[in-house]
Design a protein around this motif. Structure first.
Motif, PDB file in Angstrom:
ATOM      1  N   PHE A  80       0.880  -1.170   0.000  1.00 41.34           N
ATOM      2  CA  PHE A  80       0.000   0.000   0.000  1.00 41.34           C
ATOM      3  C   PHE A  80       0.908   1.209   0.000  1.00 41.34           C
ATOM      4  O   PHE A  80       1.603   1.448   0.981  1.00 41.34           O
ATOM      5  N   HIS A 108       4.525   1.079   1.534  1.00 44.06           N
ATOM      6  CA  HIS A 108       4.544   0.112   2.632  1.00 44.06           C
ATOM      7  C   HIS A 108       4.300  -1.293   2.089  1.00 44.06           C
ATOM      8  O   HIS A 108       3.198  -1.596   1.631  1.00 44.06           O
ATOM      9  N   VAL A 164       3.279  -4.736   2.507  1.00 45.10           N
ATOM     10  CA  VAL A 164       2.523  -5.435   3.549  1.00 45.10           C
ATOM     11  C   VAL A 164       2.711  -6.947   3.451  1.00 45.10           C
ATOM     12  O   VAL A 164       2.790  -7.635   4.464  1.00 45.10           O
ATOM     13  N   SER A 168      -0.992  -7.716  15.301  1.00 45.40           N
ATOM     14  CA  SER A 168      -1.801  -6.769  14.560  1.00 45.40           C
ATOM     15  C   SER A 168      -0.941  -6.024  13.533  1.00 45.40           C
ATOM     16  O   SER A 168       0.191  -5.651  13.831  1.00 45.40           O
ATOM     17  N   GLY A 169      -1.455  -5.878  12.327  1.00 51.22           N
ATOM     18  CA  GLY A 169      -0.726  -5.158  11.291  1.00 51.22           C
ATOM     19  C   GLY A 169       0.276  -6.001  10.537  1.00 51.22           C
ATOM     20  O   GLY A 169       1.001  -5.504   9.687  1.00 51.22           O
ATOM     21  N   SER A 170       0.309  -7.323  10.816  1.00 54.84           N
ATOM     22  CA  SER A 170       1.297  -8.167  10.145  1.00 54.84           C
ATOM     23  C   SER A 170       0.854  -8.569   8.742  1.00 54.84           C
ATOM     24  O   SER A 170       1.621  -9.187   8.009  1.00 54.84           O
ATOM     25  N   GLY A 171      -0.379  -8.224   8.354  1.00 56.29           N
ATOM     26  CA  GLY A 171      -0.831  -8.489   6.985  1.00 56.29           C
ATOM     27  C   GLY A 171      -1.740  -9.693   6.836  1.00 56.29           C
ATOM     28  O   GLY A 171      -1.989 -10.151   5.714  1.00 56.29           O
ATOM     29  N   LYS A 172      -2.286 -10.200   7.949  1.00 57.76           N
ATOM     30  CA  LYS A 172      -3.134 -11.388   7.884  1.00 57.76           C
ATOM     31  C   LYS A 172      -4.396 -11.136   7.055  1.00 57.76           C
ATOM     32  O   LYS A 172      -4.748 -11.918   6.164  1.00 57.76           O
ATOM     33  N   SER A 173      -5.089 -10.020   7.367  1.00 60.62           N
ATOM     34  CA  SER A 173      -6.315  -9.714   6.617  1.00 60.62           C
ATOM     35  C   SER A 173      -5.995  -9.497   5.147  1.00 60.62           C
ATOM     36  O   SER A 173      -6.712  -9.974   4.266  1.00 60.62           O
ATOM     37  N   THR A 174      -4.928  -8.775   4.889  1.00 61.59           N
ATOM     38  CA  THR A 174      -4.555  -8.492   3.500  1.00 61.59           C
ATOM     39  C   THR A 174      -4.290  -9.800   2.751  1.00 61.59           C
ATOM     40  O   THR A 174      -4.708  -9.954   1.602  1.00 61.59           O
ATOM     41  N   GLU A 196     -10.766 -13.099  11.515  1.00 60.04           N
ATOM     42  CA  GLU A 196     -11.051 -12.758  12.917  1.00 60.04           C
ATOM     43  C   GLU A 196     -12.545 -12.728  13.208  1.00 60.04           C
ATOM     44  O   GLU A 196     -13.091 -11.692  13.593  1.00 60.04           O
ATOM     45  N   HIS A 220      -7.266 -14.791  16.768  1.00 56.77           N
ATOM     46  CA  HIS A 220      -6.429 -14.591  17.960  1.00 56.77           C
ATOM     47  C   HIS A 220      -6.785 -15.626  19.021  1.00 56.77           C
ATOM     48  O   HIS A 220      -6.263 -15.572  20.128  1.00 56.77           O
TER      49      HIS A 220
END
Ligand code: ATP
Ligand code: MG
Lengths: 309, 254
Positions: free
Chosen positions: B14, B17, B19, B39-45, B175, B207
């Motif tokens: 992005f 950045h 990801v 959080s923010g490690s790119g799992k959702s992406t 999640e 999680h």
């Protein structure tokens, strides 16, 4: 908790006699409301008295209220408003969807439409449509139509085009705002069940947009009924035009204008009632929506969601 | 074991950045994979790249026999028309953190929407099947409620039924319990446990370490857009080799 001083039993203050749980309660008086109501009523009475004693022949008002020409004129008023509103809504949705399209040409076309028709006075647009024959003397579409423009653009057609196209430019922005405020997550969910952009727009986005913009559409309808009186300037025989033609002859100017006012009020009142029931119908499923029971509220209503414009 | 999903060198940025830094993954039919990570490690992406809600900058995802969003022609990947992409996407059921139910449709309406509009089922057929699914997730009694009238746990169970109604080959969960009050987590995990037992292929970003330990066939830990550890839950969760994974796990397990 530990920092709070816990009073020792001996230091508990004596509790005075407290009232019983079922002690009846009396509501606070609202003297301000009563006073303003009395003042308001008094002012209203003065106003009514002034008009009753003024230079108005109320019998003439009563006589023309149901005159054939006036009723026919009101019929035209309703017809122009309905057609122009339908055109405006159709254009508003078409261009509003185009405003959110991925295709930049479509977005630009919609932007241009709004820029032109929202940026010029509606009365001017009416006059231009009415006189469009000066620019294009003939309307010629191969195989479809070949006529003199003045025969195509009658006052009625000019009125519907002028009012409808102008309204469409406002509604374009309203629809765009409505579409933009539909939850992105639901659109993604629609994509993941395999719905195409068109299906997503029709089945998920537009129904929710419609609910969001319904209050604005109601205002449009009310506004349109009133703006249709502008068509009197292009010799369209709607109600105001009919009234003018009568008072040029009999001189009862204010009486006939009052007749019009009464009919317009009747029309806009009906529209407000219709709007209330439509909003209640489409409010289903809305978060926190608690539809009112009556179209007129004694208590203030929280501001309705509006797409702007 | 035949492959359901294969990700090949998936990269996504992005702006400046980065990801996802070139991820490879294979998931077999019937397998349950849990993805963990800070959080923010790119799992959702990553999950959104798998079903093409995000388009990878390079690399691709192969699902159920075809490359998502592309067709292999000679030496290029030719982008597919939207209709064909959607036909691929519906083979992946997606459950979102924030449910994303259609707010103007009832519970039943949410579940039959896809089958009727996309699969072309008749209403009676779609409703009969939807009621079975709602029964399976314990929501048959609320079929005529609107989403706004449901608790988070109930919404998520409806969302699961809606995804299942498309009869996907693979279920993706992002999640699914993170937006729920603690006492509502159990009912959703219970439904997911049932799916796993029934042999559904699942990729679950979560999680819930306990769920991963109990239900997952394999666990994967992502940190900063890279897969740092993958293996059986017992092994990864108890004795991770990677020091950063160890730090992450010690934080979530305490
Ligand atoms: N649409 C986007 N535009 C810009 N940045 C984005 C976008 N989506 C995600 N990011 C960024 O990408 C990074 C990874 O986000 P992602 O949502 O994949 O993380 P995550 O592992 O799912 O985290 P969480 O556990 O908080 O959900 C984050 O730094 C986020 O800010
Ligand atoms: Mg996430």
């Amino acid at each position: 908790m530990s920092t709070l001083q816990t009073p020792s039993p001996t230091s508990v203050p004596h509790v005075p006699d407290l009232p019983r749980a079922d002690t009846p309660k009396r509501q606070r008086a609202h003297p301000g409301r009563w006073i303003s109501a009395v003042i308001g009523l008094a002012l209203l009475a003065l106003l009514v008295r002034a008009f009753a004693m003024g230079q108005i022949r109320w019998d003439v008002v009563g006589q023309f209220l149901t005159a054939r020409v006036i009723i026919v004129g009101f019929g035209w008023t309703l017809l122009i408003s309905a057609c122009a509103l339908a055109l405006g809504v159709a254009l508003g949705f078409a261009f509003g969807i185009m405003r959110t399209a991925a295709n930049p040409t479509l977005r630009f076309a919609a932007w241009l439409y709004v820029w032109i028709f929202r940026g010029t006075p509606v009365l001017l647009q009416l006059l231009i449509w009415f006189n469009i024959g000066l620019v294009f003397p003939r309307l010629y579409i191969p195989g479809l139509i070949d006529e003199r423009m003045v025969d195509v653009i009658t006052p009625f057609v000019a009125a519907v085009l002028g009012l409808g196209v102008n309204e469409g430019s406002y509604l374009t922005e309203v629809v765009r705002g409505g579409i933009g405020s539909v939850d992105r997550g639901q659109i993604e969910a629609a994509h993941t069940v395999g719905m195409t952009p068109g299906q997503t727009m029709r089945r998920i986005v537009l129904p929710q947009t419609l609910r969001l913009i319904l209050p604005t559409l109601g205002n449009s309808a009310v506004g349109m009924l009133k703006f249709s009186s502008l068509a009197a300037t292009i010799a369209m025989g709607e109600m105001l035009n009919a009234a003018q033609r009568i008072y040029f002859i009999n001189g009862a100017v204010i009486e006939l204008l009052f007749v019009c006012a009464i009919w317009y009020l009747a029309g806009t009142t009906m529209l407000s009632i219709g709007q209330f029931y439509l909003e209640r119908h489409f409010g289903r499923g809305a978060a926190g929506s608690e539809p009112g029971k009556q179209w007129f509220r004694m208590r203030p209503r929280r501001a309705a969601v509006s797409g702007g414009a | 074991m035949s492959l359901a999903v294969k990700a090949v060198g998936v990269r996504k940025s992005f702006g400046s950045h980065e990801v996802l830094k070139g991820l490879d993954l294979e998931v077999a039919y019937g397998e349950v994979l849990c993805i963990l990570g800070p959080s923010g490690s790119g799992k959702s992406t990553f999950l959104r790249c798998i079903n093409h809600l995000e388009v990878p900058d390079s690399g691709y995802v192969w699902v159920d026999g075809s490359i998502m969003g592309y067709e292999h022609r000679g030496d290029v990947l030719q982008e597919l028309p939207v209709a064909r992409l959607r036909a691929q996407q519906r083979r992946l059921g997606m459950v979102f953190q924030h449910f994303n139910l259609f707010a103007h449709r009832t519970v039943l309406g949410n579940v039959i929407e896809g089958p009727m509009v996309v699969r072309g089922l008749r209403r009676t057929e779609a409703e009969a099947r939807a009621m079975q699914l709602l029964d399976q997730v314990g929501m048959a009694g609320r079929a005529s409620s609107y989403p706004a009238q449901l608790s988070g746990g109930q919404k998520q169970r409806v969302a699961i039924a809606r995804a299942l109604a498309m009869e996907p080959s693979v279920m993706l969960f992002d999640e699914p319990t993170s937006a729920l009050d603690p006492e509502l987590v159990g009912e959703v995990l219970e439904v997911m446990r049932g799916l796993a037992k029934g042999g559904t292929t699942m990729i679950v970003v979560t999680h819930e370490i306990g769920f991963a330990r109990e239900v997952a066939d394999r666990v994967l830990v992502m940190i900063d857009g890279e897969i740092r550890e993958t293996g059986k839950p017992g092994q990864v969760l108890s004795e991770p080799g990677d020091p950063r994974v160890r730090t992450f796990l010690s934080r979530v397990l305490s």
